[in-house]
Design a protein around this motif. Structure first.
Motif: not given
Length: 202
Positions: A98-108, A132-139, A188-196
């Protein structure tokens, strides 16, 4: 296909309600990166109902060509508003090459538990992307929560806890070994961050 259309939760009346559930993600995860997303193609892992993908196509000309979503009801809804997106139930069933510009991994990634490395390795064998565009939940607040199996928190591994959720640093280090460098990171907030991430030398 009339039987297929009867599945899912979308009706004319409740679409606005589902959209409003996603508003904060649109504001935090998409709008600040408008220039990044504009005129790009995406593969979305954990596409849910595809509400923001349809919006990104309309507003940013950002086309999600492939989506992965294990929940049949969400898949059915996603298909209704993203008819040109090819949908798969899991990463294993994605085609190769698969060829693509961006892989999205949002809260997954946070829903993968200890399977996250295996899943991402599998994904990167199948998908050739530049970003790769990630929204990650942690903490602690997220990691100590109990997996409920409802709404977006559905996971396909029957996890009984999120204690194996990687930190942002774990993800950054793992992707570095796979040839992706950190381009941008924002809390972004107490548990979310965006990582590119950007593929090295691309």
């Amino acid at each position: 296909s009339s039987q297929k259309n009867s599945k899912g939760e979308f009706t004319i009346d409740n679409l606005a309600e589902f959209r409003s559930l996603c508003d904060h993600h649109w504001e935090s995860t998409w709008i600040p990166y408008k220039d990044f997303f504009e005129n790009k193609s995406c593969v979305d892992i954990g596409i849910w109902k595809g509400i923001l993908n349809a919006k990104a196509k309309k507003d940013f000309n950002c086309k999600t060509t492939i989506g992965v979503e294990p929940n049949e009801m969400h898949l059915s809804d996603c298909e209704k508003i993203n008819p040109s997106t090819k949908l798969y139930a899991d990463i294993e069933h994605l085609p190769n090459m698969i060829n693509t510009d961006i892989v999205l991994l949002h809260g997954v990634i946070c829903l993968m538990g200890r399977h996250w490395i295996h899943e991402l390795e599998n994904l990167l064998l199948k998908v050739n992307c530049r970003y790769i565009h990630v929204r990650h939940q942690g903490g602690d607040m997220f990691n100590n929560a109990k997996p409920t199996g409802t709404k977006r928190e559905t996971n396909r591994y029957n996890l009984n806890s999120y204690k194996d959720n990687p930190t942002s640093d774990d993800i950054i280090e793992f992707l570095r070994t796979k040839g992706f460098d950190l381009l941008n990171q924002k809390t972004i907030d107490i548990k979310d961050s965006i990582i590119i991430f950007q593929r090295r030398n691309s």
